[in-house]
Scaffold this motif. Sequence first.
Motif, mmCIF file in Angstrom:
data_model
loop_
_atom_site.group_PDB
_atom_site.id
_atom_site.type_symbol
_atom_site.label_atom_id
_atom_site.label_comp_id
_atom_site.label_asym_id
_atom_site.label_seq_id
_atom_site.Cartn_x
_atom_site.Cartn_y
_atom_site.Cartn_z
ATOM 1 N N VAL A 14 0.833 -1.208 0.000
ATOM 2 C CA VAL A 14 0.000 0.000 0.000
ATOM 3 C C VAL A 14 0.864 1.254 0.000
ATOM 4 O O VAL A 14 0.675 2.159 -0.808
ATOM 5 C CB VAL A 14 -0.960 -0.016 1.208
ATOM 6 N N LEU A 15 1.844 1.333 0.906
ATOM 7 C CA LEU A 15 2.705 2.518 0.989
ATOM 8 C C LEU A 15 3.825 2.392 -0.034
ATOM 9 O O LEU A 15 4.566 1.420 -0.029
ATOM 10 C CB LEU A 15 3.310 2.649 2.392
ATOM 11 N N LEU A 16 3.947 3.388 -0.899
ATOM 12 C CA LEU A 16 4.995 3.342 -1.919
ATOM 13 C C LEU A 16 6.250 4.083 -1.473
ATOM 14 O O LEU A 16 7.352 3.577 -1.617
ATOM 15 C CB LEU A 16 4.472 3.938 -3.230
ATOM 16 N N ALA A 17 6.087 5.306 -0.937
ATOM 17 C CA ALA A 17 7.246 6.100 -0.521
ATOM 18 C C ALA A 17 6.771 7.278 0.317
ATOM 19 O O ALA A 17 5.642 7.751 0.151
ATOM 20 C CB ALA A 17 8.002 6.612 -1.743
ATOM 21 N N PRO A 18 7.628 7.765 1.216
ATOM 22 C CA PRO A 18 7.282 9.029 1.890
ATOM 23 C C PRO A 18 7.440 10.178 0.908
ATOM 24 O O PRO A 18 8.308 10.148 0.037
ATOM 25 C CB PRO A 18 8.292 9.116 3.033
ATOM 26 N N GLN A 19 6.583 11.166 1.025
ATOM 27 C CA GLN A 19 6.651 12.341 0.149
ATOM 28 C C GLN A 19 7.509 13.385 0.859
ATOM 29 O O GLN A 19 7.076 13.979 1.840
ATOM 30 C CB GLN A 19 5.235 12.855 -0.131
ATOM 31 N N ILE A 20 8.715 13.602 0.384
ATOM 32 C CA ILE A 20 9.643 14.543 0.999
ATOM 33 C C ILE A 20 9.651 15.819 0.160
ATOM 34 O O ILE A 20 10.080 15.808 -0.989
ATOM 35 C CB ILE A 20 11.077 13.967 1.065
ATOM 36 N N SER A 21 9.146 16.892 0.731
ATOM 37 C CA SER A 21 9.134 18.183 0.053
ATOM 38 C C SER A 21 9.093 19.263 1.128
ATOM 39 O O SER A 21 8.966 18.978 2.316
ATOM 40 C CB SER A 21 7.933 18.304 -0.882
ATOM 41 N N GLU A 22 9.182 20.506 0.687
ATOM 42 C CA GLU A 22 9.122 21.619 1.629
ATOM 43 C C GLU A 22 7.760 21.666 2.311
ATOM 44 O O GLU A 22 7.664 21.875 3.516
ATOM 45 C CB GLU A 22 9.398 22.920 0.868
ATOM 46 N N ILE A 35 3.328 12.569 5.187
ATOM 47 C CA ILE A 35 2.737 12.425 3.862
ATOM 48 C C ILE A 35 3.389 11.255 3.138
ATOM 49 O O ILE A 35 4.611 11.159 3.088
ATOM 50 C CB ILE A 35 2.894 13.725 3.048
ATOM 51 N N PHE A 36 2.544 10.370 2.606
ATOM 52 C CA PHE A 36 3.024 9.200 1.876
ATOM 53 C C PHE A 36 2.445 9.188 0.475
ATOM 54 O O PHE A 36 1.309 9.617 0.256
ATOM 55 C CB PHE A 36 2.581 7.896 2.565
ATOM 56 N N ARG A 37 3.222 8.677 -0.470
ATOM 57 C CA ARG A 37 2.711 8.330 -1.792
ATOM 58 C C ARG A 37 2.196 6.903 -1.649
ATOM 59 O O ARG A 37 2.916 6.028 -1.179
ATOM 60 C CB ARG A 37 3.851 8.404 -2.792
ATOM 61 N N VAL A 38 0.939 6.671 -2.015
ATOM 62 C CA VAL A 38 0.317 5.362 -1.786
ATOM 63 C C VAL A 38 -0.198 4.791 -3.102
ATOM 64 O O VAL A 38 -0.288 5.490 -4.108
ATOM 65 C CB VAL A 38 -0.836 5.453 -0.757
ATOM 66 N N ALA A 39 -0.546 3.516 -3.074
ATOM 67 C CA ALA A 39 -1.101 2.848 -4.252
ATOM 68 C C ALA A 39 -2.410 3.530 -4.643
ATOM 69 O O ALA A 39 -3.166 3.987 -3.792
ATOM 70 C CB ALA A 39 -1.342 1.377 -3.946
#
Length: 105
Positions: A14-22, A35-39
């Motif tokens: 389900v979880l693809l990657a953490p969303q790292i941004s400002e 914040i996560f990028r998810v399926a």
Amino acid sequence: MSAQKFNEERLLNVLLAPQISEKATFVAEKNEQVIFRVASNATKPEIKAAVEMLFKVNVDSVQISNVKGKQKRFGRLTGRRQDWKKAYVNLAPGQEINFAASEQG
């Protein structure tokens, strides 16, 4: 925990990657959210169960937003990036996910 009623193999996908941004770091400091990028077919209960299972934290709530892919051009050819789903995971007070520590461990 709520992880028992879901397939463990499904939760790992389900979880693809953490969303790292400002914006993500600002939200994390202000609201105790991650914040996560998810399926693209993931549901709120699945995301909650996956975060609780993988990071051993308590999750209060999950908000989801669908991000539309951008139109891109290469010369006169036009293309489109893929749509994706973003999940704002609200952690319980006092809970924290440290990605720098979990990569080393």
